[in-house]
Scaffold this motif. Structure first.
Motif, mmCIF file in Angstrom:
data_model
loop_
_atom_site.group_PDB
_atom_site.id
_atom_site.type_symbol
_atom_site.label_atom_id
_atom_site.label_comp_id
_atom_site.label_asym_id
_atom_site.label_seq_id
_atom_site.Cartn_x
_atom_site.Cartn_y
_atom_site.Cartn_z
ATOM 1 N N ALA A 241 -0.720 -22.358 35.626
ATOM 2 C CA ALA A 241 0.199 -22.230 36.757
ATOM 3 C C ALA A 241 1.258 -23.327 36.722
ATOM 4 C CB ALA A 241 -0.587 -22.280 38.068
ATOM 5 N N ASP A 242 0.849 -24.553 36.366
ATOM 6 C CA ASP A 242 1.804 -25.663 36.263
ATOM 7 C C ASP A 242 2.844 -25.375 35.179
ATOM 8 O OD1 ASP A 242 0.420 -26.962 38.228
ATOM 9 O OD2 ASP A 242 -0.692 -28.274 36.855
ATOM 10 N N ALA A 243 2.366 -24.867 34.043
ATOM 11 C CA ALA A 243 3.288 -24.551 32.950
ATOM 12 C C ALA A 243 4.243 -23.440 33.362
ATOM 13 C CB ALA A 243 2.501 -24.142 31.704
ATOM 14 N N CYS A 244 3.739 -22.469 34.116
ATOM 15 C CA CYS A 244 4.585 -21.381 34.602
ATOM 16 C C CYS A 244 5.749 -21.920 35.429
ATOM 17 C CB CYS A 244 3.738 -20.411 35.424
ATOM 18 S SG CYS A 244 4.687 -19.115 36.247
ATOM 19 N N GLU A 245 5.459 -22.855 36.327
ATOM 20 C CA GLU A 245 6.514 -23.445 37.157
ATOM 21 C C GLU A 245 7.553 -24.156 36.293
ATOM 22 O OE1 GLU A 245 7.009 -23.081 40.282
ATOM 23 O OE2 GLU A 245 5.151 -22.027 40.781
ATOM 24 N N MET A 246 7.080 -24.873 35.280
ATOM 25 C CA MET A 246 8.004 -25.609 34.422
ATOM 26 C C MET A 246 8.829 -24.660 33.564
ATOM 27 S SD MET A 246 5.691 -28.925 33.302
ATOM 28 C CE MET A 246 7.081 -29.735 32.515
ATOM 29 N N ILE A 247 8.228 -23.548 33.128
ATOM 30 C CA ILE A 247 8.961 -22.567 32.326
ATOM 31 C C ILE A 247 10.065 -21.929 33.162
ATOM 32 C CG2 ILE A 247 8.758 -20.310 31.205
ATOM 33 C CD1 ILE A 247 5.948 -21.196 30.274
ATOM 34 N N ILE A 248 9.745 -21.592 34.410
ATOM 35 C CA ILE A 248 10.744 -20.995 35.293
ATOM 36 C C ILE A 248 11.899 -21.973 35.527
ATOM 37 C CG2 ILE A 248 11.150 -20.221 37.656
ATOM 38 C CD1 ILE A 248 8.320 -19.036 37.612
ATOM 39 N N ALA A 249 11.563 -23.240 35.756
ATOM 40 C CA ALA A 249 12.604 -24.249 35.960
ATOM 41 C C ALA A 249 13.442 -24.427 34.697
ATOM 42 C CB ALA A 249 11.967 -25.574 36.369
ATOM 43 N N ALA A 250 12.783 -24.425 33.542
ATOM 44 C CA ALA A 250 13.510 -24.589 32.283
ATOM 45 C C ALA A 250 14.432 -23.401 32.032
ATOM 46 C CB ALA A 250 12.526 -24.751 31.126
ATOM 47 N N ALA A 251 13.941 -22.177 32.319
ATOM 48 C CA ALA A 251 14.767 -20.990 32.121
ATOM 49 C C ALA A 251 15.981 -21.021 33.041
ATOM 50 C CB ALA A 251 13.943 -19.733 32.372
ATOM 51 N N ALA A 252 15.772 -21.470 34.283
ATOM 52 C CA ALA A 252 16.895 -21.572 35.221
ATOM 53 C C ALA A 252 17.926 -22.551 34.696
ATOM 54 C CB ALA A 252 16.381 -21.994 36.594
ATOM 55 N N ARG A 253 17.453 -23.642 34.128
ATOM 56 C CA ARG A 253 18.373 -24.644 33.585
ATOM 57 C C ARG A 253 19.128 -24.092 32.368
ATOM 58 N NH1 ARG A 253 15.772 -30.360 32.243
ATOM 59 N NH2 ARG A 253 14.608 -29.646 34.085
ATOM 60 N N MET A 254 18.397 -23.328 31.513
ATOM 61 C CA MET A 254 19.019 -22.782 30.314
ATOM 62 C C MET A 254 20.107 -21.785 30.658
ATOM 63 S SD MET A 254 17.619 -24.192 27.673
ATOM 64 C CE MET A 254 17.590 -25.651 28.727
ATOM 65 N N THR A 255 19.917 -21.009 31.730
ATOM 66 C CA THR A 255 20.842 -19.921 32.042
ATOM 67 C C THR A 255 21.854 -20.286 33.119
ATOM 68 O OG1 THR A 255 19.225 -19.041 33.623
ATOM 69 C CG2 THR A 255 19.181 -18.162 31.376
ATOM 70 N N SER A 256 21.792 -21.478 33.650
ATOM 71 C CA SER A 256 22.741 -21.874 34.697
ATOM 72 C C SER A 256 24.098 -22.245 34.132
ATOM 73 C CB SER A 256 22.185 -23.049 35.511
ATOM 74 O OG SER A 256 22.035 -24.191 34.673
ATOM 75 N N GLU A 257 24.140 -22.542 32.816
ATOM 76 C CA GLU A 257 25.400 -22.931 32.186
ATOM 77 C C GLU A 257 25.618 -22.137 30.899
ATOM 78 O OE1 GLU A 257 23.430 -26.735 29.892
ATOM 79 O OE2 GLU A 257 24.643 -27.101 31.676
ATOM 80 N N PRO A 258 25.405 -20.829 30.916
ATOM 81 C CA PRO A 258 25.499 -20.062 29.675
ATOM 82 C C PRO A 258 26.886 -20.075 29.064
ATOM 83 C CG PRO A 258 25.401 -18.591 31.578
ATOM 84 C CD PRO A 258 25.127 -19.975 32.070
ATOM 85 N N ALA A 259 27.927 -20.012 29.890
ATOM 86 C CA ALA A 259 29.276 -19.923 29.335
ATOM 87 C C ALA A 259 29.629 -21.184 28.542
ATOM 88 C CB ALA A 259 30.277 -19.700 30.462
ATOM 89 N N ALA A 260 29.338 -22.346 29.129
ATOM 90 C CA ALA A 260 29.650 -23.607 28.452
ATOM 91 C C ALA A 260 28.839 -23.746 27.178
ATOM 92 C CB ALA A 260 29.373 -24.778 29.399
ATOM 93 N N TYR A 261 27.580 -23.340 27.244
ATOM 94 C CA TYR A 261 26.711 -23.474 26.072
ATOM 95 C C TYR A 261 27.190 -22.580 24.932
ATOM 96 C CZ TYR A 261 22.633 -22.859 23.089
ATOM 97 O OH TYR A 261 21.799 -22.774 22.010
ATOM 98 N N ILE A 262 27.508 -21.311 25.266
ATOM 99 C CA ILE A 262 27.914 -20.377 24.223
ATOM 100 C C ILE A 262 29.259 -20.763 23.635
ATOM 101 C CG2 ILE A 262 28.479 -17.965 23.752
ATOM 102 C CD1 ILE A 262 25.510 -18.727 24.182
ATOM 103 N N THR A 263 30.183 -21.218 24.478
ATOM 104 C CA THR A 263 31.485 -21.659 23.968
ATOM 105 C C THR A 263 31.311 -22.771 22.948
ATOM 106 O OG1 THR A 263 32.581 -21.068 26.028
ATOM 107 C CG2 THR A 263 33.713 -22.640 24.602
ATOM 108 N N LYS A 264 30.396 -23.691 23.263
ATOM 109 C CA LYS A 264 30.133 -24.793 22.338
ATOM 110 C C LYS A 264 29.562 -24.275 21.030
ATOM 111 C CE LYS A 264 27.418 -29.047 21.941
ATOM 112 N NZ LYS A 264 26.442 -29.933 22.621
ATOM 113 N N GLN A 265 28.624 -23.290 21.105
ATOM 114 C CA GLN A 265 28.013 -22.747 19.897
ATOM 115 C C GLN A 265 29.065 -22.025 19.034
ATOM 116 O OE1 GLN A 265 24.647 -22.817 18.859
ATOM 117 N NE2 GLN A 265 24.536 -24.430 20.395
ATOM 118 N N VAL A 266 29.876 -21.176 19.673
ATOM 119 C CA VAL A 266 30.861 -20.396 18.926
ATOM 120 C C VAL A 266 31.921 -21.298 18.297
ATOM 121 C CG1 VAL A 266 32.629 -18.616 19.093
ATOM 122 C CG2 VAL A 266 30.465 -18.343 20.313
ATOM 123 N N ASP A 267 32.419 -22.259 19.070
ATOM 124 C CA ASP A 267 33.440 -23.185 18.552
ATOM 125 C C ASP A 267 32.882 -23.970 17.377
ATOM 126 O OD1 ASP A 267 35.174 -22.289 20.430
ATOM 127 O OD2 ASP A 267 34.982 -24.027 21.775
ATOM 128 N N GLY A 268 31.608 -24.390 17.503
ATOM 129 C CA GLY A 268 30.995 -25.137 16.400
ATOM 130 C C GLY A 268 30.890 -24.308 15.145
#
Length: 413
Positions: free
Chosen positions: A380-407
Motif C-alpha cells: 500500500a505504501d508503494a502504491c501511494e508513492m507510485i501514484i505520486a511519482a506518476a503524477a509528477r512524471m505527467t505534470s510536465e509532459p510538454a517540457a519533458y518531451i520538448t527536451k527529449q525531441v530537441d536533444g
C-alpha cells in the motif's frame, strides 16, 4: 533431515539422474525423489527440475553440491568408524540409508561439550531420559561406545572423540548451508515485489516512475528491499493472484476484483506511425499500414483491435497484422523501422515523439492505467508513492518531451 537423504541428494546433483542413483544404491526412485524434495524444503530452494524428460540441475543446485561435499566426506569417515570397508562397495548403500538426523548429531555434540547429559538436557530443553535414549540409539547404530558414564558426567571414549570430529564437520557444513537458506528466506520475506507492464524504453513514464520510486524508497531506508520485474498484463494478473508479486502496474484491472486497485493516470489513445508516413488521419493510417498491437487480453490491445476492425474492415494488409506483440519496445521498433502502425496511450507515446509520428484518433478514446496491490502494508505504501511519482512524471509532459525531441535533433545534426 537424515544423513542418508543428504548423501542421496549429493549423488543426484553429481550424476544428474534419479534413476541412476536409485540403481546404484538399490533404492526405489520414489525414495530418491523424496530425499531431493526434503533437501529442497530444508534449504528453501529448488535444486532440480525436469526439462524434456531429463533432470536438470539448477544453478542453485551447484552451490548446494559444493556445500554437501564435506558432509559426504564425513559420511565416508563415519562408515569407516562403523566398520564398513570402503573397498568392499557396500559403504555407499549403507550411507544412503543412514537414519541419523542432523538434530541427533547436534545433541551428541552438546552432550560432549557439556560433559554431562543432565546439563545438556537442560540447555536443550529436553528430558534426560529422552536424550539418553537418543545417544544409546546412536551408539547402537554405529556399533561403538561413544561415552563413558562417570560420577562427574559423561566423557568421550576414543571412538567418541573420532565421532565428535566427524559430527562437527557435518554440523558446520550443514549450518553453512542452512544459514544461507535462512538469509534467502529473510530477503524474500522482506522484499517488496513490484511488477509493471513492459515500458516502451528507459525514457517512458513507466520506467521513470519506477526509477523515482526506487530512489525515494531507498532514501527512506525502508526495511523492505524492492524487486522489479516487467511482464505482459496477462502475466501480471496471474503473478498477483499467485502471490509472486505484491504490486502491479497495468493498463486494465480486468480479473483483479479481489485486489485493491487505484487509478494511476488517465490518457487518450493515439496512433503511432512511421515518421515518413504521409496519411493524415487514423483511419487512413490503419488502412495503409499493417498493425502491431499487444494481446487483445490487455486493455490497450483490446481497444486497438476494436478500433481497427471497426474503422477498416477490408484492409489489404490485414494478413501482415501482428496482434500479440506483448513487448512495447518491439512494437515501437516495428513502427519506427518496419512500416507498421500501432496504438498507445498518449502519455506513453510522447516520450518517443522523436522516433514516431503521433496522430490523434478521429474520436476521443479514453484509457487509464491502474496500480493493483495485495494486503501488505508495504504494498500500500508503494502504491501511494507510485501514484505520486506518476503524477509528477505527467505534470510536465510538454517540457519533458520538448527536451527529449530537441536533444535527439541536436544529436542527429
Amino acid at each position: 533431515m537424515h544423513l542418508g537423504a543428504l548423501f542421496i541428494t549429493h549423488h543426484v546433483l553429481t550424476s544428474g539422474s534419479v534413476r541412476e542413483t536409485a540403481r546404484r544404491f538399490q533404492l526405489s526412485p520414489s525414495t530418491v525423489s523424496a530425499a531431493i524434495r526434503n533437501a529442497e524444503s530444508e534449504l528453501a530452494m529448488k535444486l532440480t527440475e525436469r526439462a524434456s524428460g531429463e533432470l536438470v540441475t539448477l544453478i542453485a543446485g551447484g552451490g548446494v553440491l559444493e556445500g554437501l561435499q564435506p558432509i559426504t566426506v564425513a559420511i565416508g569417515e563415519l562408515g569407516k568408524l562403523a566398520g564398513h570397508d570402503a573397498g568392499a562397495g557396500t559403504v555407499e548403500a549403507w550411507a544412503s540409508r543412514i537414519p541419523v538426523k542432523i538434530v541427533a548429531i547436534e545433541r551428541f555434540l552438546e552432550v560432549a561439550d557439556q560433559g554431562s547429559i543432565n546439563r545438556a538436557a537442560r540447555r536443550l530443553h529436553l528430558g534426560q531420559p529422552q536424550l539418553s535414549l537418543q545417544l544409546a540409539n546412536l551408539e547402537r547404530f554405529l556399533g561403538r561406545r561413544l561415552f563413558e558414564r562417570q560420577a562427574q558426567g559423561s566423557v568421550l571414549t576414543e571412538e567418541g572423540r573420532h565421532a565428535y570430529q566427524i559430527f562437527m564437520a557435518i554440523s558446520q557444513a550443514w549450518n553453512d548451508l542452512k544459514s544461507a537458506a535462512d538469509e534467502r528466506y529473510r530477503r524474500t520475506a522482506r522484499s517488496l515485489r513490484i511488477g509493471s507492464i513492459i515500458p516502451t524504453g528507459s525514457e517512458s513514464w513507466v520506467a521513470r516512475c519506477l526509477g523515482l520510486l526506487v530512489s525515494e524508497w531507498n532514501a527512506h531506508r525502508s526495511n523492505n528491499a524492492i524487486s522489479l520485474v516487467s511482464m505482459t498484463a496477462d502475466d501480471l494478473r496471474e503473478a498477483l493472484k499467485s502471490g509472486r508479486i505484491d504490486v502491479a502496474i497495468l493498463d486494465s484491472v480486468f480479473g483483479l476484483e479481489n485486489f485493491r486497485h487505484r487509478e494511476l493516470l488517465q490518457t487518450d489513445m493515439v496512433v503511432i506511425a512511421p515518421l515518413e508516413s504521409t496519411q493524415t488521419s487514423a483511419a487512413e493510417l490503419v488502412a495503409a499500414h499493417a498493425i502491431c498491437t499487444p494481446s487483445p487480453r490487455t486493455g490497450l490491445g483490446h481497444a486497438a483491435m476494436v478500433f481497427s476492425d471497426e474503422r477498416a474492415p477490408d484492409r489489404r494488409l490485414r494478413s501482415r497484422d501482428i496482434t500479440a506483440a506483448d513487448s512495447l519496445p518491439v512494437i515501437v521498433d516495428l513502427v519506427a523501422n518496419h512500416g507498421y502502425v500501432s496504438f498507445l496511450g498518449r502519455v506513453s507515446a510522447m516520450p518517443i515523439a522523436d522516433k514516431v509520428r503521433i496522430v490523434d484518433l478521429d474520436e476521443r478514446l479514453p484509457m487509464s492505467y491502474h496500480v493493483a496491490f495485495n494486503h501488505r502494508k508495504a504494498a500500500a505504501d508503494a502504491c501511494e508513492m507510485i501514484i505520486a511519482a506518476a503524477a509528477r512524471m505527467t505534470s510536465e509532459p510538454a517540457a519533458y518531451i520538448t527536451k527529449q525531441v530537441d536533444g535527439a535533433r541536436e544529436t542527429a545534426a
